[in-house]
Write a protein that holds these residues in place. Structure first.
Motif, short mmCIF file in Angstrom:
data_model
loop_
_atom_site.label_atom_id
_atom_site.label_comp_id
_atom_site.label_asym_id
_atom_site.label_seq_id
_atom_site.Cartn_x
_atom_site.Cartn_y
_atom_site.Cartn_z
N PRO A 36 38.52 65.32 29.50
CA PRO A 36 39.21 66.58 29.82
C PRO A 36 38.74 67.23 31.12
O PRO A 36 39.44 68.08 31.68
CB PRO A 36 38.87 67.48 28.62
N ASP A 37 37.55 66.84 31.61
CA ASP A 37 37.05 67.43 32.85
C ASP A 37 37.77 66.87 34.07
O ASP A 37 37.68 67.46 35.16
CB ASP A 37 35.55 67.17 32.99
N LEU A 38 38.48 65.75 33.93
CA LEU A 38 39.21 65.17 35.07
C LEU A 38 40.44 66.02 35.39
O LEU A 38 41.09 66.56 34.49
CB LEU A 38 39.64 63.74 34.77
N ALA A 39 40.75 66.13 36.66
CA ALA A 39 41.93 66.87 37.08
C ALA A 39 43.19 66.22 36.50
O ALA A 39 43.22 65.02 36.22
CB ALA A 39 42.01 66.92 38.61
N GLY A 40 44.24 67.04 36.33
CA GLY A 40 45.48 66.53 35.75
C GLY A 40 46.06 65.36 36.52
O GLY A 40 46.55 64.40 35.93
N LYS A 41 46.01 65.40 37.86
CA LYS A 41 46.56 64.32 38.67
C LYS A 41 45.81 63.01 38.43
O LYS A 41 46.42 61.92 38.43
CB LYS A 41 46.51 64.69 40.15
N ILE A 42 44.48 63.12 38.26
CA ILE A 42 43.70 61.90 38.01
C ILE A 42 44.05 61.34 36.64
O ILE A 42 44.17 60.12 36.47
CB ILE A 42 42.20 62.21 38.10
N GLN A 43 44.23 62.22 35.66
CA GLN A 43 44.61 61.74 34.33
C GLN A 43 45.98 61.06 34.38
O GLN A 43 46.19 60.01 33.76
CB GLN A 43 44.64 62.90 33.34
N VAL A 44 46.90 61.63 35.16
CA VAL A 44 48.23 61.00 35.30
C VAL A 44 48.11 59.64 35.96
O VAL A 44 48.85 58.70 35.62
CB VAL A 44 49.17 61.93 36.09
N GLY A 45 47.13 59.51 36.88
CA GLY A 45 46.95 58.24 37.56
C GLY A 45 46.48 57.13 36.64
O GLY A 45 46.52 55.95 37.01
N LEU A 46 46.05 57.48 35.44
CA LEU A 46 45.61 56.47 34.50
C LEU A 46 46.76 55.84 33.72
O LEU A 46 46.56 54.85 33.02
CB LEU A 46 44.61 57.09 33.50
N PHE A 47 47.97 56.43 33.85
CA PHE A 47 49.11 55.92 33.06
C PHE A 47 49.36 54.45 33.32
O PHE A 47 49.37 53.62 32.42
CB PHE A 47 50.38 56.69 33.39
N ASN A 48 49.61 54.14 34.58
CA ASN A 48 49.99 52.76 34.90
C ASN A 48 48.86 51.79 34.66
O ASN A 48 49.09 50.62 34.34
CB ASN A 48 50.44 52.66 36.36
N ILE A 49 47.62 52.25 34.83
CA ILE A 49 46.48 51.36 34.55
C ILE A 49 46.52 50.95 33.08
O ILE A 49 46.32 49.78 32.72
CB ILE A 49 45.15 52.06 34.89
N MET A 50 46.81 51.91 32.21
CA MET A 50 46.81 51.62 30.79
C MET A 50 48.06 50.86 30.36
O MET A 50 48.01 50.00 29.49
CB MET A 50 46.71 52.92 29.98
N GLN A 51 49.18 51.18 31.00
CA GLN A 51 50.45 50.64 30.50
C GLN A 51 50.93 49.43 31.29
O GLN A 51 51.43 48.47 30.71
CB GLN A 51 51.51 51.74 30.54
N GLU A 52 50.81 49.47 32.64
CA GLU A 52 51.34 48.40 33.48
C GLU A 52 50.26 47.56 34.12
O GLU A 52 50.54 46.46 34.60
CB GLU A 52 52.23 49.00 34.58
N GLY A 53 49.04 48.08 34.19
CA GLY A 53 47.98 47.32 34.82
C GLY A 53 48.03 47.34 36.33
O GLY A 53 47.48 46.46 36.99
N ASP A 54 48.71 48.33 36.95
CA ASP A 54 48.73 48.41 38.41
C ASP A 54 48.26 49.79 38.86
O ASP A 54 48.21 50.75 38.09
CB ASP A 54 50.11 48.11 38.98
#
Length: 319
Positions: free
Chosen positions: A5-23
């Motif tokens: 939760p301490d990560l900024a919202g934009k950084i958390q959003v940046g984790l989407f594709n890593i988790m889902q698409e791997g890019d």
């Protein structure tokens, strides 16, 4: 990723594709990673820190949420504390540390009792860091005493638990009632209750009347924090049957003075916790004050009853 939760919202959003698409996106260029990626996050509950939150889209993509908890049993807590506490620290001139089992149990019970105490804030909780820090402070105080006295063995005693009070007060958030009483007083009550609980597990049903009688007959014992283990063991040996009762703790007859002193002091502290003897800063261990007050009250009642009987007899004779 620690403290998600301490990560900024934009950084958390940046984790989407890593988790889902791997890019990932590097300066606008998408780069596909041919990896099977597993991400593990840690976070405190939102009502605990109130510092941030996990954005909803990312939370929706988390596969499993595992909620941890405090140790469910004292034995589990002891195992965790032994794993994390820094007590194996012997150097070239440092004494050998021998840790009695009952000291470990007392330290762990302090945390368990604090989690149940109404004077302690349940929202902030009592983490496992409390017994870890307490145990480290207890060992440090025992080492300091052994170094000053030139002893080869350092054995923590109940006395060292009171020296570790700052490790307790620094980790407790108190409710209003606890604030009124004071953090130091709350911590002392926790130590006393923990000693009483552990003492009961070893000496429930054991006859300790001879020890209590020593104080009832006017005996007193003041255990100094800086005294050598030999001096303390000699003082404890003056109380009839005290050191013999240490066998219930698993001690043999050829234990070093430091271990015998720790065990004997534990018995006295246990009797104090159960209010069978009293303890104060000036005289040390003495007879239970309430019992003496009751004895005095009984003497006064007997004298008053005798006076009333004498008066009634005189009235009858006069009539």
């Amino acid at each position: 990723v620690n403290e998600l939760p301490d990560l900024a919202g934009k950084i958390q959003v940046g984790l989407f594709n890593i988790m889902q698409e791997g890019d990932v996106q590097i300066k606008g260029y998408p780069i596909r990673l041919p990896l099977d990626v597993l991400l593990v996050f840690t976070a405190n509950p939102e009502d605990y820190t109130a510092r941030g939150k996990i954005v909803t889209p990312l939370k929706d993509r988390i596969g499993s949420e595992i909620r941890t908890h405090y140790p469910l049993t004292v034995d589990q807590g002891i195992e965790i504390t032994a794993q994390e506490a820094w007590i194996e620290r012997r150097g070239s001139n440092a004494p050998q540390v021998r840790m009695p089992k009952f000291i470990r149990e007392i330290v762990e019970n302090i945390a368990f009792l604090a989690r149940e105490d109404k004077k302690v804030d349940k929202r902030s909780g009592v983490s496992q860091r409390l017994p870890i820090s307490v145990l480290e402070n207890v060992v440090s105080n025992a080492e300091r005493r052994a170094l000053r006295n030139g002893e080869d063995v350092a054995v923590p005693r109940v006395l060292d638990l009171y020296a570790a009070l700052p490790a307790i007060t620094g980790k407790l958030e108190l409710e209003y009632e606890g604030e009124l009483k004071g953090g130091d007083a709350v911590a002392r009550d926790l130590v006393r209750s923990a000693v009483g609980r552990v003492f009961t597990s070893y000496y429930d049903g054991v006859n300790l009347n001879a020890i209590v009688q020593y104080f009832d007959l006017g005996g007193a014992l003041r255990v100094d924090a800086s005294s050598t283990a030999a001096d303390v063991a000699q003082q404890l040996g003056q109380i009839q049957g005290l050191l013999e009762k240490t066998r219930a703790l698993g001690l043999s007859s050829n234990e070093p003075d430091a271990m015998r002193a720790a065990a004997g002091e534990f018995i006295l502290e246990g009797l104090y916790a159960h209010r069978r003897v009293s303890r104060n800063e000036e005289l040390g261990f003495v007879a239970d004050e309430r019992k003496h007050r009751n004895d005095y009250a009984s003497d006064d009642e007997d004298q008053q009853q005798q006076t009333q009987q004498t008066s009634a007899k005189r009235r009858r004779q006069f009539n």
